[in-house]
Design a protein around this motif. Structure first.
Motif, PDB file in Angstrom:
ATOM      1  N   ARG A  26       0.825  -1.219   0.000  1.00  0.00           N
ATOM      2  CA  ARG A  26       0.000   0.000   0.000  1.00  0.00           C
ATOM      3  C   ARG A  26       0.857   1.266   0.000  1.00  0.00           C
ATOM      4  NH1 ARG A  26      -1.554   4.097  -0.205  1.00  0.00           N
ATOM      5  NH2 ARG A  26      -3.476   5.130   0.495  1.00  0.00           N
ATOM      6  N   ASP A 219      -7.266  -4.395   2.519  1.00  0.00           N
ATOM      7  CA  ASP A 219      -8.214  -3.386   3.010  1.00  0.00           C
ATOM      8  C   ASP A 219      -7.724  -2.824   4.344  1.00  0.00           C
ATOM      9  OD1 ASP A 219      -9.871  -3.729   0.815  1.00  0.00           O
ATOM     10  OD2 ASP A 219     -10.994  -5.342   1.773  1.00  0.00           O
ATOM     11  N   ASP A 222      -4.954  -0.326   3.694  1.00  0.00           N
ATOM     12  CA  ASP A 222      -5.486   0.957   3.235  1.00  0.00           C
ATOM     13  C   ASP A 222      -5.984   1.784   4.429  1.00  0.00           C
ATOM     14  OD1 ASP A 222      -6.178   2.583   0.873  1.00  0.00           O
ATOM     15  OD2 ASP A 222      -8.188   2.397   1.718  1.00  0.00           O
ATOM     16  N   ALA A 223      -6.676   1.120   5.345  1.00  0.00           N
ATOM     17  CA  ALA A 223      -7.174   1.826   6.534  1.00  0.00           C
ATOM     18  C   ALA A 223      -6.009   2.310   7.411  1.00  0.00           C
ATOM     19  CB  ALA A 223      -8.091   0.907   7.341  1.00  0.00           C
ATOM     20  N   SER A 241     -14.691  -4.816   8.978  1.00  0.00           N
ATOM     21  CA  SER A 241     -15.351  -4.775   7.663  1.00  0.00           C
ATOM     22  C   SER A 241     -16.866  -4.730   7.802  1.00  0.00           C
ATOM     23  CB  SER A 241     -14.979  -6.039   6.887  1.00  0.00           C
ATOM     24  OG  SER A 241     -15.482  -7.178   7.588  1.00  0.00           O
ATOM     25  N   GLN A 285     -15.113   5.009  10.324  1.00  0.00           N
ATOM     26  CA  GLN A 285     -15.990   5.441   9.219  1.00  0.00           C
ATOM     27  C   GLN A 285     -16.300   6.935   9.316  1.00  0.00           C
ATOM     28  OE1 GLN A 285     -19.142   2.674   9.844  1.00  0.00           O
ATOM     29  NE2 GLN A 285     -17.954   0.955   9.048  1.00  0.00           N
ATOM     30  N   TRP A 289     -13.088   6.936   6.303  1.00  0.00           N
ATOM     31  CA  TRP A 289     -12.561   5.750   5.594  1.00  0.00           C
ATOM     32  C   TRP A 289     -13.708   4.842   5.173  1.00  0.00           C
ATOM     33  CZ3 TRP A 289     -12.220   0.291   6.115  1.00  0.00           C
ATOM     34  CH2 TRP A 289     -11.361  -0.319   5.175  1.00  0.00           C
ATOM     35  N   ARG A 290     -13.723   4.523   3.925  1.00  0.00           N
ATOM     36  CA  ARG A 290     -14.683   3.545   3.407  1.00  0.00           C
ATOM     37  C   ARG A 290     -13.871   2.540   2.615  1.00  0.00           C
ATOM     38  NH1 ARG A 290     -17.391   5.864   6.084  1.00  0.00           N
ATOM     39  NH2 ARG A 290     -19.416   6.852   5.927  1.00  0.00           N
ATOM     40  N   GLY A 291     -14.212   1.331   2.744  1.00  0.00           N
ATOM     41  CA  GLY A 291     -13.474   0.365   1.943  1.00  0.00           C
ATOM     42  C   GLY A 291     -13.898  -1.027   2.293  1.00  0.00           C
ATOM     43  N   ARG A 293     -13.674  -5.150   0.530  1.00  0.00           N
ATOM     44  CA  ARG A 293     -14.288  -5.957  -0.532  1.00  0.00           C
ATOM     45  C   ARG A 293     -15.226  -6.981   0.081  1.00  0.00           C
ATOM     46  NH1 ARG A 293      -8.627  -7.227  -2.463  1.00  0.00           N
ATOM     47  NH2 ARG A 293      -8.366  -5.365  -1.214  1.00  0.00           N
TER      48      ARG A 293
END
Ligand code: GFB
Length: 312
Positions: A26, A219, A222-223, A241, A285, A289-291, A293
């Protein structure tokens, strides 16, 4: 805040692990310099070695993803390793980081820091409100100590250091050893082996009724980079998640991904562990942060990695 990563030297401690390698991937899209050091270069359990390495390399920021980790059985079988090694790693790195004036540290904990029985989804405030799940009590104690130590440097020395608590993780680079792995890689392997051998049965530990939340390691990475740039605060931050399934449902999803239907046999001589562990991630959130899969997509990605590594 925000913390600009441009030109910063960022040490990803634990870069060979699943989480550390995801963070390295990342950070490749940020204009920073990533530094790493394998076990051959610095033994993180050795205080003098960590201090010397830190003084020589002087990172601006650290993502502390180095830890002794494992699934329910390994936690149960090797309590000293999980308590001692994790206490040493975090104490050594945090104190050496303080001595080297490191601007930012992001310490990583785990959802098992929360009490065994606690309101769900679990808010950050649930920490230290009840007894821990016995199967991972030692790991949890070490991680709680890490959170408290990170906060203590903030309180006593004004360090802008933070902590994040990820939920159950999976993804590329996971551990597929059936004695030490977590449930998701274990069941991926078991279904794959059943498919290859034509076995009609897959053994699932416990009753299949515990519920777990799963997050793909990319994910999470990324966070973490989001928090490193955008969050400054005393409170540890949950990273989940919101995707929660029973172990039986997980097994059924893995069967679909592997493309093999086998009878599930539940081995109830093995522990269930904590009944439910769903994080309340509203603080993260609310920061924007949104994410994340979908579980099936994430498992397909993990299975592709498993096949490409020729784990078996
Ligand atoms: O992932 P896991 O090992 O750890 O197990 P925890 C989760 C659930 O899956 C338990 C069941 O109810 C297991 O009994 N399970 C079913 C299996 N089949 C299997 C299998 O083949 N292998 C494994 N490993 N489990 C860990 C903690 O707890 O979670 C760590 O021990 C850490 O400290 C980690 O916090 C995130 O979710 O129960």
């Amino acid at each position: 805040m925000p913390y600009d990563l441009t030109g910063k030297r960022i040490w990803v401690a634990g870069h060979r692990g699943m989480v550390g390698s995801a963070v390295v991937r990342r950070l490749a899209s940020e204009r920073c310099e990533v530094i790493t050091a394998g076990r051959d270069v610095v033994d993180l359990v050795d205080q003098a070695a960590v201090r010397a390495w830190m003084a020589a390399n002087r990172p601006d920021a650290i993502v502390l993803a180095a830890a002794k980790v494992g699934g329910i059985k390994a936690n149960n079988d090797f309590p000293v390793d999980f308590l001692y090694q994790n206490l040493m790693i975090e104490a050594n790195i945090l104190q050496a980081a303080h001595e080297a004036d490191v601007e930012r540290v992001l310490f990583l904990g785990s959802s098992c820091i929360y009490p065994k029985l606690t309101p769900q989804p679990i808010p950050e405030e649930a920490l230290l409100t009840g007894p821990l799940e016995p199967t991972n009590e030692r790991y949890a104690i070490a991680k709680i100590a890490g959170i408290k130590l990170t906060q203590a440097y903030r309180t006593q020395y004004g360090r802008d250091w933070i902590s994040a608590m990820p939920t159950n993780l999976y993804g590329p680079g996971d551990n597929y050893d059936l004695n030490s792995s977590h449930v998701l890689p274990a069941l991926l392997r078991k279904f794959h082996e059943a498919k290859v051998s034509g076995s009609k049965e897959v053994v699932v530990w416990g009753t299949g009724s515990p519920r777990r939340e799963f997050l793909h390691c990319d994910d999470l990475a990324d966070a973490l980079v989001f928090l490193l740039k955008a969050y400054s605060g005393y409170k540890h931050i949950n990273v989940g998640s919101g995707i929660e399934v029973t172990i039986r449902e997980l097994a059924e999803t893995i069967a679909e991904v592997v493309g093999y239907d086998a009878k599930l046999t539940f081995d109830t001589t093995k522990p269930d562990g904590t009944p439910r562990k769903l994080m309340d991630s509203r603080l993260l959130q609310a920061m924007g942060w949104r994410g994340g899969r979908q579980l099936k997509d994430g498992i397909s990605n993990a299975y592709a990695d498993f096949l490409s590594r020729k784990v078996l």
